[in-house]
Design a protein around this motif. Structure first.
Motif, PDB file in Angstrom:
ATOM      1  N   UNK A  76       0.822  -1.329  -0.038  1.00 35.38           N
ATOM      2  CA  UNK A  76       0.058  -0.003  -0.079  1.00 35.38           C
ATOM      3  C   UNK A  76       0.895   1.403  -0.062  1.00 35.38           C
ATOM      4  N   UNK A  77       1.720   1.393   0.758  1.00 40.65           N
ATOM      5  CA  UNK A  77       2.495   2.493   0.922  1.00 40.65           C
ATOM      6  C   UNK A  77       3.619   2.706  -0.240  1.00 40.65           C
ATOM      7  N   UNK A  78       3.803   1.545  -0.861  1.00 42.39           N
ATOM      8  CA  UNK A  78       4.658   1.520  -2.079  1.00 42.39           C
ATOM      9  C   UNK A  78       4.075   2.114  -3.385  1.00 42.39           C
ATOM     10  N   UNK A  79       2.614   2.034  -3.223  1.00 47.11           N
ATOM     11  CA  UNK A  79       1.966   2.496  -4.381  1.00 47.11           C
ATOM     12  C   UNK A  79       2.118   3.821  -5.111  1.00 47.11           C
ATOM     13  N   UNK A  85       3.303  10.799  -0.154  1.00 46.21           N
ATOM     14  CA  UNK A  85       2.932  11.000   1.237  1.00 46.21           C
ATOM     15  C   UNK A  85       3.970  10.453   2.111  1.00 46.21           C
ATOM     16  N   UNK A  86       4.890   9.616   1.659  1.00 45.59           N
ATOM     17  CA  UNK A  86       5.983   9.310   2.555  1.00 45.59           C
ATOM     18  C   UNK A  86       7.239  10.354   2.650  1.00 45.59           C
ATOM     19  N   UNK A  87       7.614  10.518   3.928  1.00 49.35           N
ATOM     20  CA  UNK A  87       8.583  11.628   4.106  1.00 49.35           C
ATOM     21  C   UNK A  87       9.864  11.080   3.432  1.00 49.35           C
ATOM     22  N   UNK A  88      10.169   9.699   3.967  1.00 51.93           N
ATOM     23  CA  UNK A  88      11.434   9.144   3.253  1.00 51.93           C
ATOM     24  C   UNK A  88      10.899   7.747   2.467  1.00 51.93           C
ATOM     25  N   UNK A  89      11.565   7.757   1.345  1.00 51.43           N
ATOM     26  CA  UNK A  89      11.220   6.710   0.240  1.00 51.43           C
ATOM     27  C   UNK A  89      11.446   5.457   1.159  1.00 51.43           C
ATOM     28  N   UNK A  90      12.538   5.223   1.812  1.00 54.92           N
ATOM     29  CA  UNK A  90      12.755   3.833   2.340  1.00 54.92           C
ATOM     30  C   UNK A  90      12.099   3.452   3.633  1.00 54.92           C
ATOM     31  N   UNK A 121       1.386   7.261   6.783  1.00 52.82           N
ATOM     32  CA  UNK A 121       2.537   6.731   6.989  1.00 52.82           C
ATOM     33  C   UNK A 121       2.665   6.387   8.635  1.00 52.82           C
ATOM     34  N   UNK A 122       1.965   5.277   8.924  1.00 50.26           N
ATOM     35  CA  UNK A 122       1.825   5.141  10.344  1.00 50.26           C
ATOM     36  C   UNK A 122       1.567   3.560  10.752  1.00 50.26           C
TER      37      UNK A 122
END
Length: 408
Positions: A76-79, A85-90, A121-122
């Protein structure tokens, strides 16, 4: 770490007072996290198999077991639709424990696989030793601040396997802990989402293309607590209609900013007493119902939302410290008297080696990393957890001696 005998200190913590043991702990924890990293990369490859991505991750994904890939999936977060919306890609949340921000009252339909909810991102994270639920999250970005605050005012998916169900009212998050300064080393580490002046209000708009109601955010009061190196603020949230009229009742939460934890480091030795006081202040603040008079049946100890910048290094260390302090009754228990803490799901990696069976710090960190990627990032943060727990026992001995002297 100290070599002298401290009255009352558990034997496993005494045994951890040597460099060889700490080195072994770090090596084992790093080895297990490398396996999780490969599994996350494999899940990303399966979910978004572009040619470039497939080639870049081919070597790391060939040796990963399918059950690892499924367990540590971050699809989901890699979509690409939410990557911004992710502060850091990793740093991307695990699918199975991620927090889903839901429109309206959460229900059984609002789970970790909920497609109608909003992405944040939680992750839900539960203390292994202490048993308390936390929301570990990255610091807000300008366009994610509305979703971040909606955790409190709108409701969220419940933690997996928990009895929490009314996260919009009775079990609502009432405390946010921030472990990073907004600016550190000239870099923006956290977006500011409430005003700095008492009585002032801001309006936080939803992300572009969303129709969620705006949120009016007001600073009710702020207080510096020097002994805990902390700024504690009371903040009010109010949903607004399209014409900016209030909708429903305002919601209050308390925000605690810890000022002595540098990025890429740990609190200085002279600040450790302040860290212990801050940890206790967080627990006491979360149990404080004085702001919520007239509201019956409120959870006396609801989940706490905590962030640093990425929501993994300082955040993980703080949760681990809180868990162990809670286990040894330096903090109030997470459950009512007589209630037991259900076990967390076992890791597909299997248990830690027999040599670490009794090491509660190693067990706690490994458990946190099962629930959110990369928790307790740095080796010095691992050491900090051991040292802070030792400091709590030393402080307890000192307090006992002072009390006996006062009564003599």
């Amino acid at each position: 770490m100290a070599d002298y005998k401290i009255p009352g200190i558990p034997q496993w913590l005494e045994n951890a007072h040597n460099a060889a043991h700490i080195t072994f702990v770090l090596r084992i924890l790093q080895k297990r996290e490398r396996t999780r990293i490969m599994a996350r990369a494999a899940s990303k490859h399966q979910s978004h198999p572009s040619k470039r991505h497939r080639l870049s991750h081919l070597a790391s994904t060939m040796t990963v077991k399918s059950d690892y890939t499924n367990h540590y999936a971050i699809a989901v977060g890699s979509d690409p639709a939410v990557e911004h919306d992710n502060r850091y890609a990793d740093i991307v949340p695990y699918d199975r424990t991620r927090v889903v921000v839901c429109p309206g009252e959460p229900s059984h339909d609002c789970s970790s696989s909920c497609t109608s909810g909003r992405y944040l991102n939680a992750n839900w994270v539960r203390e292994l030793a202490g048993g308390k639920w936390w929301i570990a999250t990255q610091a807000p970005l300008p366009h994610t601040a509305h979703t971040f605050l909606s955790v409190i005012i709108e409701g969220i998916s419940p933690p997996p396997g928990s009895s929490l169900s009314n996260l919009r009212q009775l079990n609502r998050v009432r405390t946010i802990v921030q472990l990073t300064q907004n600016l550190e080393g000239g870099s923006r580490k956290a977006h500011v989402y409430f005003p700095p002046v008492e009585g002032q209000s801001w309006i936080i708009e939803p992300a572009r293309a969303r129709t969620d109601p705006p949120i009016k955010v007001s600073l009710v009061r702020a207080q510096h607590i020097d002994e805990a190196h902390c700024l504690r603020s009371v903040v009010s949230l109010q949903l607004l209609s399209e014409n900016r009229m209030p909708v429903g009742e305002p919601v209050l939460f308390q925000h605690l900013l810890y000022a002595s934890w540098p990025d890429h480091g740990v609190p200085a030795p002279e600040d450790r007493d302040g860290l212990l006081r801050f940890t206790k202040l967080v627990d006491e603040t979360n149990r404080d119902l004085s702001l919520y008079t007239g509201m019956a049946d409120l959870d006396p100890n609801p989940p706490i939302m905590v962030n640093c910048s990425a929501g993994v290094g300082r955040t993980g260390a703080f949760i681990a410290i809180s868990s162990l302090l809670r286990h040894y009754r330096f903090l109030s228990p997470a459950t009512k008297k007589g209630e037991s803490i259900p076990p967390l799901p076992p890791s597909p990696l299997g248990p830690l080696p027999e040599e670490l069976e009794d090491d509660m710090v190693a067990q706690e960190i490994d458990s946190l990393r099962e629930q959110r990627p990369g928790m307790v990032q740095r080796n010095d943060q691992v050491v900090l957890i051991y040292e802070t727990l030792v400091a709590a026992f030393v402080a307890a001995v000192g307090a006992g001696e002072a009390d006996r002297s006062a009564r003599a």
